[in-house]
Design an enzyme around this catalytic site. Structure first.
Site, PDB file in Angstrom:
ATOM      1  N   ASP A  96      23.563 -14.348  33.069  1.00  0.00           N
ATOM      2  CA  ASP A  96      24.105 -12.994  32.908  1.00  0.00           C
ATOM      3  C   ASP A  96      23.609 -12.052  34.006  1.00  0.00           C
ATOM      4  O   ASP A  96      24.393 -11.356  34.641  1.00  0.00           O
ATOM      5  CB  ASP A  96      23.766 -12.423  31.513  1.00  0.00           C
ATOM      6  CG  ASP A  96      22.294 -12.578  31.134  1.00  0.00           C
ATOM      7  OD1 ASP A  96      21.480 -13.072  31.951  1.00  0.00           O
ATOM      8  OD2 ASP A  96      21.942 -12.203  29.993  1.00  0.00           O
ATOM      9  N   ASP A  99      16.948 -10.802  37.564  1.00  0.00           N
ATOM     10  CA  ASP A  99      16.076  -9.636  37.699  1.00  0.00           C
ATOM     11  C   ASP A  99      14.940 -10.003  38.669  1.00  0.00           C
ATOM     12  O   ASP A  99      15.101  -9.920  39.873  1.00  0.00           O
ATOM     13  CB  ASP A  99      15.575  -9.306  36.286  1.00  0.00           C
ATOM     14  CG  ASP A  99      14.764  -8.037  36.220  1.00  0.00           C
ATOM     15  OD1 ASP A  99      15.109  -7.080  36.901  1.00  0.00           O
ATOM     16  OD2 ASP A  99      13.769  -8.002  35.459  1.00  0.00           O
ATOM     17  N   PHE A 148      18.536  -0.488  32.984  1.00  0.00           N
ATOM     18  CA  PHE A 148      18.678  -1.498  31.945  1.00  0.00           C
ATOM     19  C   PHE A 148      20.114  -1.512  31.433  1.00  0.00           C
ATOM     20  O   PHE A 148      20.596  -0.514  30.903  1.00  0.00           O
ATOM     21  CB  PHE A 148      17.686  -1.255  30.809  1.00  0.00           C
ATOM     22  CG  PHE A 148      17.570  -2.440  29.899  1.00  0.00           C
ATOM     23  CD1 PHE A 148      16.780  -3.527  30.268  1.00  0.00           C
ATOM     24  CD2 PHE A 148      18.269  -2.496  28.706  1.00  0.00           C
ATOM     25  CE1 PHE A 148      16.699  -4.645  29.454  1.00  0.00           C
ATOM     26  CE2 PHE A 148      18.177  -3.607  27.885  1.00  0.00           C
ATOM     27  CZ  PHE A 148      17.395  -4.686  28.253  1.00  0.00           C
ATOM     28  N   VAL A 149      20.780  -2.625  31.604  1.00  0.00           N
ATOM     29  CA  VAL A 149      22.185  -2.720  31.201  1.00  0.00           C
ATOM     30  C   VAL A 149      22.345  -3.614  29.979  1.00  0.00           C
ATOM     31  O   VAL A 149      21.535  -4.509  29.727  1.00  0.00           O
ATOM     32  CB  VAL A 149      23.064  -3.251  32.359  1.00  0.00           C
ATOM     33  CG1 VAL A 149      23.073  -2.267  33.523  1.00  0.00           C
ATOM     34  CG2 VAL A 149      22.604  -4.632  32.829  1.00  0.00           C
TER      35      VAL A 149
HETATM   36  P1  5GP Z   1      14.266 -12.864  35.487  1.00  0.00           P
HETATM   37  O1  5GP Z   1      15.269 -12.940  36.611  1.00  0.00           O
HETATM   38  O2  5GP Z   1      13.389 -11.669  35.598  1.00  0.00           O
HETATM   39  O3  5GP Z   1      13.492 -14.125  35.305  1.00  0.00           O
HETATM   40  O4  5GP Z   1      14.993 -12.724  34.104  1.00  0.00           O
HETATM   41  C1  5GP Z   1      16.302 -12.451  33.966  1.00  0.00           C
HETATM   42  C2  5GP Z   1      16.579 -12.247  32.501  1.00  0.00           C
HETATM   43  O5  5GP Z   1      15.990 -11.016  32.038  1.00  0.00           O
HETATM   44  C3  5GP Z   1      18.066 -12.104  32.270  1.00  0.00           C
HETATM   45  O6  5GP Z   1      18.671 -13.339  32.046  1.00  0.00           O
HETATM   46  C4  5GP Z   1      18.118 -11.197  31.064  1.00  0.00           C
HETATM   47  O7  5GP Z   1      18.009 -11.955  29.881  1.00  0.00           O
HETATM   48  C5  5GP Z   1      16.890 -10.310  31.212  1.00  0.00           C
HETATM   49  N1  5GP Z   1      17.245  -9.023  31.876  1.00  0.00           N
HETATM   50  C6  5GP Z   1      16.905  -8.612  33.104  1.00  0.00           C
HETATM   51  N2  5GP Z   1      17.416  -7.402  33.384  1.00  0.00           N
HETATM   52  C7  5GP Z   1      18.111  -7.037  32.275  1.00  0.00           C
HETATM   53  C8  5GP Z   1      18.885  -5.881  31.939  1.00  0.00           C
HETATM   54  O8  5GP Z   1      19.067  -4.909  32.706  1.00  0.00           O
HETATM   55  N3  5GP Z   1      19.459  -5.870  30.714  1.00  0.00           N
HETATM   56  C9  5GP Z   1      19.327  -6.909  29.827  1.00  0.00           C
HETATM   57  N4  5GP Z   1      19.952  -6.795  28.650  1.00  0.00           N
HETATM   58  N5  5GP Z   1      18.594  -8.006  30.112  1.00  0.00           N
HETATM   59  C10 5GP Z   1      18.002  -8.077  31.325  1.00  0.00           C
HETATM   60 MG    MG Z   2      19.699 -14.418  30.690  1.00  0.00          MG
END
Ligand code: 5GP
Ligand code: MG
Ligand code: MG
Length: 175
Positions: A96, A99, A148-149
């Site tokens: 999705d 981050d 944050f979306v």
């Molecule tokens: P990372 O890339 O930090 O390992 O983790 C990514 C995960 O963090 C995404 O798959 C999602 O589940 C969560 N995440 C990161 N940013 C956001 C955001 O802005 N909104 C939501 N709902 N989840 C986020």
């Molecule tokens: Mg995810």
């Protein structure tokens, strides 16, 4: 909806992006593709995307939990593993939002070690400014700022996944 500060990407815009990404993916592969969705956030995006991929595909899912505790390395735990073997297969991971990149850098390493023929990532959204580790993202829908979306699969405390658009969650909700 008052909890949503701003709608960033409407359903129509997301669907158009899925068509574009699906066409690119279709052109880039030959033969069978294993499409791996990361639960739960990728589900609505993946459902739309796979309809736009004109290839023989197999779908599978993984569920992971990430901890960003005291170390910056991040630790990822596999809560639900794949049903299919990835050895010798072209794998497309569907996410999705990316981050820090920690989840996907870990997962691509795992799938590489299992002998995947190729691994690419398709993410609806990316937050490039938040990246801690590099992840090679061939297919990306949209770049978003550090807000944050929610919606289109993305949650806040498991809510809002069913919104048919991507929006910015009002700060009042989590304040
Ligand atoms: P990372 O890339 O930090 O390992 O983790 C990514 C995960 O963090 C995404 O798959 C999602 O589940 C969560 N995440 C990161 N940013 C956001 C955001 O802005 N909104 C939501 N709902 N989840 C986020
Ligand atoms: Mg995810
Ligand atoms: Mg979440």
């Amino acid at each position: 909806m008052k909890e949503i500060e701003e709608i960033l990407y409407s359903e129509e815009v997301v669907m158009q992006k899925c068509r574009e990404l699906g066409e690119r993916i279709t052109a880039d592969y030959e033969g069978e593709l294993l499409v791996v969705g990361i639960l739960k956030g990728a589900v609505p995006f993946m459902a739309e995307l796979i309809k736009r991929i004109d290839l023989p595909i197999i779908i599978d899912f993984m569920d992971v939990s990430s901890y960003e505790g005291t170390t910056t390395s991040g630790e990822v735990r596999i809560l639900k593993d794949l049903e299919f073997r990835v050895e010798g297969r072209d794998v497309l991971i569907v996410e999705d939002i990316i981050d820090t990149g920690l989840t996907l850098s870990y997962l691509t390493e795992v799938l590489k070690k299992r002998g995947a023929k190729s691994i690419e990532i398709c993410s609806l959204l990316t937050k490039p400014k938040r990246r801690k580790v590099f992840v090679d993202t061939k297919y990306v829908g949209f770049e978003v700022d550090d807000k944050f979306v929610v919606g289109y699969g993305m949650d806040y405390n498991e809510k809002y996944r069913n919104l048919p658009f991507v929006g910015i969650l009002s700060e009042e909700v989590y304040k």
